[in-house]
Design a protein around this motif. Structure first.
Motif, mmCIF file in Angstrom:
data_model
loop_
_atom_site.group_PDB
_atom_site.id
_atom_site.type_symbol
_atom_site.label_atom_id
_atom_site.label_comp_id
_atom_site.label_asym_id
_atom_site.label_seq_id
_atom_site.Cartn_x
_atom_site.Cartn_y
_atom_site.Cartn_z
ATOM 1 N N THR A 154 27.567 -48.134 58.895
ATOM 2 C CA THR A 154 27.622 -47.319 57.685
ATOM 3 C C THR A 154 28.696 -47.835 56.741
ATOM 4 O OG1 THR A 154 26.857 -45.366 58.871
ATOM 5 C CG2 THR A 154 28.008 -44.988 56.799
ATOM 6 N N THR A 155 29.862 -48.128 57.282
ATOM 7 C CA THR A 155 30.954 -48.635 56.461
ATOM 8 C C THR A 155 30.596 -49.992 55.877
ATOM 9 O OG1 THR A 155 32.557 -47.425 57.797
ATOM 10 C CG2 THR A 155 33.405 -49.248 56.488
ATOM 11 N N LYS A 156 30.056 -50.872 56.686
ATOM 12 C CA LYS A 156 29.667 -52.198 56.195
ATOM 13 C C LYS A 156 28.618 -52.091 55.098
ATOM 14 C CE LYS A 156 30.788 -54.665 60.424
ATOM 15 N NZ LYS A 156 30.287 -55.428 61.552
ATOM 16 N N ARG A 157 27.653 -51.220 55.304
ATOM 17 C CA ARG A 157 26.597 -51.039 54.308
ATOM 18 C C ARG A 157 27.165 -50.502 52.997
ATOM 19 N NH1 ARG A 157 21.355 -47.361 55.642
ATOM 20 N NH2 ARG A 157 19.959 -48.264 54.131
ATOM 21 N N PHE A 158 28.052 -49.524 53.084
ATOM 22 C CA PHE A 158 28.694 -48.973 51.896
ATOM 23 C C PHE A 158 29.451 -50.061 51.145
ATOM 24 C CE2 PHE A 158 32.543 -47.265 49.925
ATOM 25 C CZ PHE A 158 31.984 -46.377 49.018
ATOM 26 N N LEU A 159 30.216 -50.876 51.870
ATOM 27 C CA LEU A 159 31.009 -51.916 51.219
ATOM 28 C C LEU A 159 30.139 -53.025 50.629
ATOM 29 C CD1 LEU A 159 34.014 -52.053 53.690
ATOM 30 C CD2 LEU A 159 33.963 -51.057 51.383
ATOM 31 N N GLU A 160 28.950 -53.223 51.186
ATOM 32 C CA GLU A 160 28.012 -54.172 50.572
ATOM 33 C C GLU A 160 27.499 -53.618 49.237
ATOM 34 O OE1 GLU A 160 24.924 -54.856 53.420
ATOM 35 O OE2 GLU A 160 26.245 -55.992 54.759
ATOM 36 N N LEU A 161 27.215 -52.322 49.203
ATOM 37 C CA LEU A 161 26.719 -51.698 47.976
ATOM 38 C C LEU A 161 27.825 -51.520 46.940
ATOM 39 C CD1 LEU A 161 24.445 -48.935 49.543
ATOM 40 C CD2 LEU A 161 23.692 -50.982 48.322
ATOM 41 N N TYR A 162 29.028 -51.228 47.405
ATOM 42 C CA TYR A 162 30.169 -50.964 46.522
ATOM 43 C C TYR A 162 31.384 -51.756 46.995
ATOM 44 C CZ TYR A 162 27.106 -47.079 45.420
ATOM 45 O OH TYR A 162 26.023 -46.332 45.082
ATOM 46 N N PRO A 163 31.373 -53.067 46.775
ATOM 47 C CA PRO A 163 32.509 -53.872 47.263
ATOM 48 C C PRO A 163 33.797 -53.503 46.521
ATOM 49 C CG PRO A 163 31.011 -55.217 45.947
ATOM 50 C CD PRO A 163 30.381 -53.849 46.075
ATOM 51 N N PRO A 164 34.923 -53.534 47.241
ATOM 52 C CA PRO A 164 36.200 -53.241 46.581
ATOM 53 C C PRO A 164 36.518 -54.339 45.584
ATOM 54 C CG PRO A 164 36.551 -53.899 48.859
ATOM 55 C CD PRO A 164 35.077 -53.822 48.649
ATOM 56 N N SER A 165 37.219 -53.976 44.527
ATOM 57 C CA SER A 165 37.586 -54.974 43.512
ATOM 58 C C SER A 165 38.593 -55.944 44.128
ATOM 59 C CB SER A 165 38.175 -54.300 42.287
ATOM 60 O OG SER A 165 39.355 -53.608 42.616
ATOM 61 N N PRO A 166 38.541 -57.201 43.715
ATOM 62 C CA PRO A 166 39.419 -58.213 44.317
ATOM 63 C C PRO A 166 40.901 -58.004 44.012
ATOM 64 C CG PRO A 166 37.991 -59.189 42.645
ATOM 65 C CD PRO A 166 37.635 -57.755 42.751
ATOM 66 N N SER A 167 41.224 -57.128 43.069
ATOM 67 C CA SER A 167 42.622 -56.936 42.683
ATOM 68 C C SER A 167 43.455 -56.224 43.738
ATOM 69 C CB SER A 167 42.716 -56.150 41.371
ATOM 70 O OG SER A 167 42.165 -54.864 41.548
ATOM 71 N N SER A 168 42.800 -55.571 44.720
ATOM 72 C CA SER A 168 43.579 -54.857 45.755
ATOM 73 C C SER A 168 43.355 -55.436 47.106
ATOM 74 C CB SER A 168 43.202 -53.380 45.766
ATOM 75 O OG SER A 168 43.586 -52.770 44.578
#
Length: 107
Positions: free
Chosen positions: A93-107
């Motif tokens: 679930t977490t991996k799927r969420f991060l694929e759909l909404y990747p964190p911005s590279p600034s953090s």
């Protein structure tokens, strides 16, 4: 009882962002499969308990989805449930969420 967060902006086969038993949002760390409400007093106790879980845990959990960018950063660092000590940090679930909404590279 389960909670889920869904979106219509994700691909049709990926519309469920998060699904979990309510108890996972709490610090109880135990599975509750069902409630037995044989008596009126037990029924009332269960209703009060579930309402309390909704107010204390479910609504704040949903509120986190109001700022998806911040949530994505948090989830990438701690998973959806930080009180579970990274219990779900590497879940599907977490991996799927991060694929759909990747964190911005600034953090």
């Amino acid at each position: 009882m389960f909670v889920s967060v869904e979106t219509s902006i994700a691909p049709p086969d990926a519309n469920c962002i998060f699904i979990s038993p309510i108890v996972n949002l709490t610090r109880k760390y135990k599975k509750i499969d069902s409630y037995h409400v044989i008596t009126t007093s037990e029924r009332e106790r269960v209703i009060e308990e579930i309402c309390r879980y909704i107010d204390e845990f479910v609504l704040p959990f949903f509120a986190r989805f109001e700022n998806i960018e911040v949530l994505s950063q948090e989830v990438s660092k701690q998973g959806f449930l930080p009180h579970r000590k990274n219990w779900d940090r590497f879940s599907l679930t977490t991996k799927r969420f991060l694929e759909l909404y990747p964190p911005s590279p600034s953090s």
